[in-house]
Design a protein around this motif. Structure first.
Motif, PDB file in Angstrom:
ATOM      1  N   ARG A 102       0.856  -1.203   0.000  1.00 53.68           N
ATOM      2  CA  ARG A 102       0.000   0.000   0.000  1.00 53.68           C
ATOM      3  C   ARG A 102       0.889   1.249   0.000  1.00 53.68           C
ATOM      4  O   ARG A 102       1.059   1.913   1.024  1.00 53.68           O
ATOM      5  N   LYS A 103       1.405   1.561  -1.160  1.00 55.89           N
ATOM      6  CA  LYS A 103       2.394   2.642  -1.249  1.00 55.89           C
ATOM      7  C   LYS A 103       1.776   4.010  -0.959  1.00 55.89           C
ATOM      8  O   LYS A 103       2.404   4.858  -0.325  1.00 55.89           O
ATOM      9  N   PHE A 104       0.559   4.250  -1.477  1.00 59.52           N
ATOM     10  CA  PHE A 104      -0.051   5.564  -1.243  1.00 59.52           C
ATOM     11  C   PHE A 104      -0.233   5.793   0.258  1.00 59.52           C
ATOM     12  O   PHE A 104       0.081   6.866   0.772  1.00 59.52           O
ATOM     13  N   ALA A 105      -0.754   4.788   0.953  1.00 59.23           N
ATOM     14  CA  ALA A 105      -0.971   4.930   2.396  1.00 59.23           C
ATOM     15  C   ALA A 105       0.364   5.099   3.110  1.00 59.23           C
ATOM     16  O   ALA A 105       0.499   5.939   4.015  1.00 59.23           O
ATOM     17  N   ALA A 106       1.360   4.322   2.698  1.00 55.67           N
ATOM     18  CA  ALA A 106       2.677   4.399   3.361  1.00 55.67           C
ATOM     19  C   ALA A 106       3.283   5.790   3.212  1.00 55.67           C
ATOM     20  O   ALA A 106       3.968   6.286   4.105  1.00 55.67           O
ATOM     21  N   ALA A 107       3.011   6.409   2.069  1.00 55.42           N
ATOM     22  CA  ALA A 107       3.577   7.744   1.834  1.00 55.42           C
ATOM     23  C   ALA A 107       2.674   8.854   2.360  1.00 55.42           C
ATOM     24  O   ALA A 107       3.073  10.012   2.371  1.00 55.42           O
ATOM     25  N   ALA A 108       1.448   8.488   2.796  1.00 49.74           N
ATOM     26  CA  ALA A 108       0.425   9.479   3.182  1.00 49.74           C
ATOM     27  C   ALA A 108       0.099  10.388   1.997  1.00 49.74           C
ATOM     28  O   ALA A 108       0.009  11.604   2.128  1.00 49.74           O
ATOM     29  N   LEU A 109      -0.077   9.761   0.828  1.00 52.64           N
ATOM     30  CA  LEU A 109      -0.482  10.485  -0.376  1.00 52.64           C
ATOM     31  C   LEU A 109      -1.862   9.986  -0.807  1.00 52.64           C
ATOM     32  O   LEU A 109      -2.310   8.910  -0.388  1.00 52.64           O
ATOM     33  N   THR A 110      -2.528  10.765  -1.658  1.00 58.29           N
ATOM     34  CA  THR A 110      -3.925  10.497  -2.000  1.00 58.29           C
ATOM     35  C   THR A 110      -4.071  10.075  -3.455  1.00 58.29           C
ATOM     36  O   THR A 110      -3.547  10.748  -4.353  1.00 58.29           O
ATOM     37  N   GLU A 111      -4.789   8.969  -3.673  1.00 64.72           N
ATOM     38  CA  GLU A 111      -5.059   8.534  -5.048  1.00 64.72           C
ATOM     39  C   GLU A 111      -6.125   9.434  -5.673  1.00 64.72           C
ATOM     40  O   GLU A 111      -7.135   9.729  -5.050  1.00 64.72           O
ATOM     41  N   GLN A 112      -5.873   9.852  -6.904  1.00 71.50           N
ATOM     42  CA  GLN A 112      -6.837  10.655  -7.658  1.00 71.50           C
ATOM     43  C   GLN A 112      -7.039   9.929  -8.991  1.00 71.50           C
ATOM     44  O   GLN A 112      -6.040   9.649  -9.682  1.00 71.50           O
ATOM     45  N   PRO A 113      -8.285   9.608  -9.373  1.00 68.87           N
ATOM     46  CA  PRO A 113      -8.467   8.849 -10.617  1.00 68.87           C
ATOM     47  C   PRO A 113      -7.887   9.590 -11.816  1.00 68.87           C
ATOM     48  O   PRO A 113      -7.975  10.816 -11.906  1.00 68.87           O
ATOM     49  N   SER A 114      -7.299   8.823 -12.730  1.00 66.77           N
ATOM     50  CA  SER A 114      -6.815   9.403 -13.983  1.00 66.77           C
ATOM     51  C   SER A 114      -7.974   9.454 -14.971  1.00 66.77           C
ATOM     52  O   SER A 114      -9.033   8.871 -14.746  1.00 66.77           O
ATOM     53  N   GLU A 115      -7.751  10.129 -16.082  1.00 69.23           N
ATOM     54  CA  GLU A 115      -8.828  10.271 -17.066  1.00 69.23           C
ATOM     55  C   GLU A 115      -8.662   9.325 -18.259  1.00 69.23           C
ATOM     56  O   GLU A 115      -9.635   8.871 -18.831  1.00 69.23           O
ATOM     57  N   LEU A 116      -7.394   9.024 -18.630  1.00 71.84           N
ATOM     58  CA  LEU A 116      -7.168   8.218 -19.837  1.00 71.84           C
ATOM     59  C   LEU A 116      -6.464   6.903 -19.556  1.00 71.84           C
ATOM     60  O   LEU A 116      -6.461   6.022 -20.407  1.00 71.84           O
ATOM     61  N   VAL A 117      -5.819   6.780 -18.384  1.00 69.99           N
ATOM     62  CA  VAL A 117      -5.085   5.549 -18.076  1.00 69.99           C
ATOM     63  C   VAL A 117      -5.586   4.988 -16.748  1.00 69.99           C
ATOM     64  O   VAL A 117      -6.227   5.701 -15.959  1.00 69.99           O
ATOM     65  N   ALA A 118      -5.285   3.712 -16.505  1.00 65.91           N
ATOM     66  CA  ALA A 118      -5.804   3.053 -15.301  1.00 65.91           C
ATOM     67  C   ALA A 118      -5.099   3.469 -14.008  1.00 65.91           C
ATOM     68  O   ALA A 118      -5.752   3.646 -12.973  1.00 65.91           O
ATOM     69  N   PRO A 119      -3.758   3.632 -14.002  1.00 66.77           N
ATOM     70  CA  PRO A 119      -3.133   3.980 -12.719  1.00 66.77           C
ATOM     71  C   PRO A 119      -3.598   5.363 -12.241  1.00 66.77           C
ATOM     72  O   PRO A 119      -3.799   6.267 -13.062  1.00 66.77           O
ATOM     73  N   PRO A 120      -3.770   5.512 -10.928  1.00 71.44           N
ATOM     74  CA  PRO A 120      -4.222   6.809 -10.409  1.00 71.44           C
ATOM     75  C   PRO A 120      -3.105   7.843 -10.388  1.00 71.44           C
ATOM     76  O   PRO A 120      -1.928   7.511 -10.439  1.00 71.44           O
ATOM     77  N   ARG A 121      -3.528   9.112 -10.304  1.00 72.41           N
ATOM     78  CA  ARG A 121      -2.573  10.212 -10.130  1.00 72.41           C
ATOM     79  C   ARG A 121      -2.322  10.419  -8.634  1.00 72.41           C
ATOM     80  O   ARG A 121      -3.058   9.897  -7.802  1.00 72.41           O
ATOM     81  N   VAL A 122      -1.302  11.203  -8.326  1.00 69.59           N
ATOM     82  CA  VAL A 122      -1.045  11.602  -6.935  1.00 69.59           C
ATOM     83  C   VAL A 122      -1.614  13.006  -6.772  1.00 69.59           C
ATOM     84  O   VAL A 122      -1.108  13.974  -7.362  1.00 69.59           O
ATOM     85  N   LEU A 123      -2.689  13.096  -5.979  1.00 73.93           N
ATOM     86  CA  LEU A 123      -3.391  14.381  -5.818  1.00 73.93           C
ATOM     87  C   LEU A 123      -2.454  15.505  -5.406  1.00 73.93           C
ATOM     88  O   LEU A 123      -2.567  16.640  -5.877  1.00 73.93           O
ATOM     89  N   GLU A 124      -1.521  15.199  -4.525  1.00 76.83           N
ATOM     90  CA  GLU A 124      -0.646  16.240  -3.964  1.00 76.83           C
ATOM     91  C   GLU A 124       0.410  16.746  -4.953  1.00 76.83           C
ATOM     92  O   GLU A 124       1.079  17.746  -4.670  1.00 76.83           O
ATOM     93  N   CYS A 125       0.595  16.064  -6.079  1.00 77.73           N
ATOM     94  CA  CYS A 125       1.604  16.512  -7.058  1.00 77.73           C
ATOM     95  C   CYS A 125       0.973  17.514  -8.017  1.00 77.73           C
ATOM     96  O   CYS A 125      -0.026  17.205  -8.675  1.00 77.73           O
ATOM     97  N   PRO A 126       1.558  18.703  -8.165  1.00 77.99           N
ATOM     98  CA  PRO A 126       0.933  19.731  -9.000  1.00 77.99           C
ATOM     99  C   PRO A 126       1.108  19.499 -10.501  1.00 77.99           C
ATOM    100  O   PRO A 126       0.457  20.169 -11.296  1.00 77.99           O
ATOM    101  N   ILE A 127       1.974  18.563 -10.876  1.00 76.86           N
ATOM    102  CA  ILE A 127       2.128  18.206 -12.290  1.00 76.86           C
ATOM    103  C   ILE A 127       1.978  16.695 -12.397  1.00 76.86           C
ATOM    104  O   ILE A 127       2.707  15.941 -11.732  1.00 76.86           O
ATOM    105  N   GLN A 128       0.996  16.268 -13.196  1.00 72.70           N
ATOM    106  CA  GLN A 128       0.721  14.827 -13.337  1.00 72.70           C
ATOM    107  C   GLN A 128       0.603  14.541 -14.836  1.00 72.70           C
ATOM    108  O   GLN A 128      -0.176  15.189 -15.537  1.00 72.70           O
ATOM    109  N   LEU A 129       1.379  13.578 -15.310  1.00 76.49           N
ATOM    110  CA  LEU A 129       1.401  13.267 -16.738  1.00 76.49           C
ATOM    111  C   LEU A 129       0.894  11.843 -16.951  1.00 76.49           C
ATOM    112  O   LEU A 129       1.546  10.881 -16.522  1.00 76.49           O
ATOM    113  N   GLU A 130      -0.257  11.723 -17.582  1.00 72.65           N
ATOM    114  CA  GLU A 130      -0.773  10.395 -17.910  1.00 72.65           C
ATOM    115  C   GLU A 130      -0.038   9.912 -19.154  1.00 72.65           C
ATOM    116  O   GLU A 130      -0.014  10.605 -20.171  1.00 72.65           O
TER     117      GLU A 130
END
Ligand SMILES: Cc1cc2nc3c(=O)[nH]c(=O)nc-3n(C[C@H](O)[C@H](O)[C@H](O)COP(=O)(O)O)c2cc1C
Length: 214
Positions: A102-130
């Motif tokens: 559970r990497k997101f929980a271990a890092a205390a980061l939040t999963e944010q659904p992506s729009e075009l790909v299956a893996p989620p984005r990291v909500l806290e990152c201001p730049i996210q590239l699908e």
């Protein structure tokens, strides 16, 4: 005067990327990496062959590159010395790596659904590239077997505050990337905390301000 040196490490400084990918059971994996460079709308990623991310990219051919600002250094460091691979490779176990499903929980980061790909984005990152994997090239040297993944950016998400108003450009003053330099973390050209990865690698440098970190 220049002298010939047998340098052990050539990590001169690259931005830290939190790469999210999808595990075989559909859960999300998240790994810090920094062997990344961009050309046009493509990116080249250097990943060790024992990483769970490498297996996930080969199988799913999708990922999200979440660029870490220097303010996320603690979250990045929490993921250091972890792997999403259920069987920790011996060389990693010897360095102190542990399995972390559970990497997101271990890092205390939040999963944010992506729009075009299956893996989620990291909500806290201001730049996210699908991204989509275009090609995978073997990339080995004398002590590591790795893969260079050519990925193409399908959709970029950027926090409004980083965009120069009225343009399609990221403001280089506003964007403060977390930089990994010789396994240590830098932001705003300053060392921003001690690094577990550097400890795992037994890096010999002396940062001279150990009292600043706890
Ligand atoms: C700041 C930082 C940068 C890293 N850069 C890379 C890299 O460029 N390539 C790589 O293969 N591993 C890199 N690592 C190590 C991976 O995070 C590590 O192999 C991890 O176990 C991969 O996770 P996974 O097995 O769940 O994919 C880096 C680690 C840290 C903390």
């Amino acid at each position: 005067m220049h002298k010939v040196r047998d340098l052990k490490v050539l990590y001169f400084g690259t931005p830290v990327v939190l790469i999210s990918s999808r595990n075989p059971d559909g859960s999300a994996n998240l790994a810090p990496m920094s062997s990344a460079w961009w050309l046009g709308q493509s990116c080249m990623l250097g990943l060790g062959d024992s990483a769970q991310t490498t297996a996930n990219l080969r199988r799913e051919r999708e990922c999200v590159l979440n660029l870490a600002p220097s303010s996320l250094v603690d979250a990045v460091d929490r993921l250091a010395m972890t792997t999403g691979a259920p069987v920790v490779p011996r060389h990693k176990a010897e360095m102190g790596y542990r399995y972390e499903p559970r990497k997101f929980a271990a890092a205390a980061l939040t999963e944010q659904p992506s729009e075009l790909v299956a893996p989620p984005r990291v909500l806290e990152c201001p730049i996210q590239l699908e991204c989509e994997v275009v090609a995978a090239h073997p990339f080995a040297d004398h002590n590591a077997s790795a893969t260079a993944f050519h990925v193409t950016v399908r959709r970029a998400h950027v926090d409004d505050e980083l965009i120069i108003p009225g343009t399609r450009y990221v403001d280089p003053i506003a964007w403060d990337p977390l930089i990994m330099k010789f396994c240590e973390f830098f932001g705003d050209a300053r060392n921003v905390r001690s690094s577990r990865l550097a400890a795992g690698w037994r890096m010999p440098h002396d940062l001279r301000t150990p009292a600043a970190f706890s």
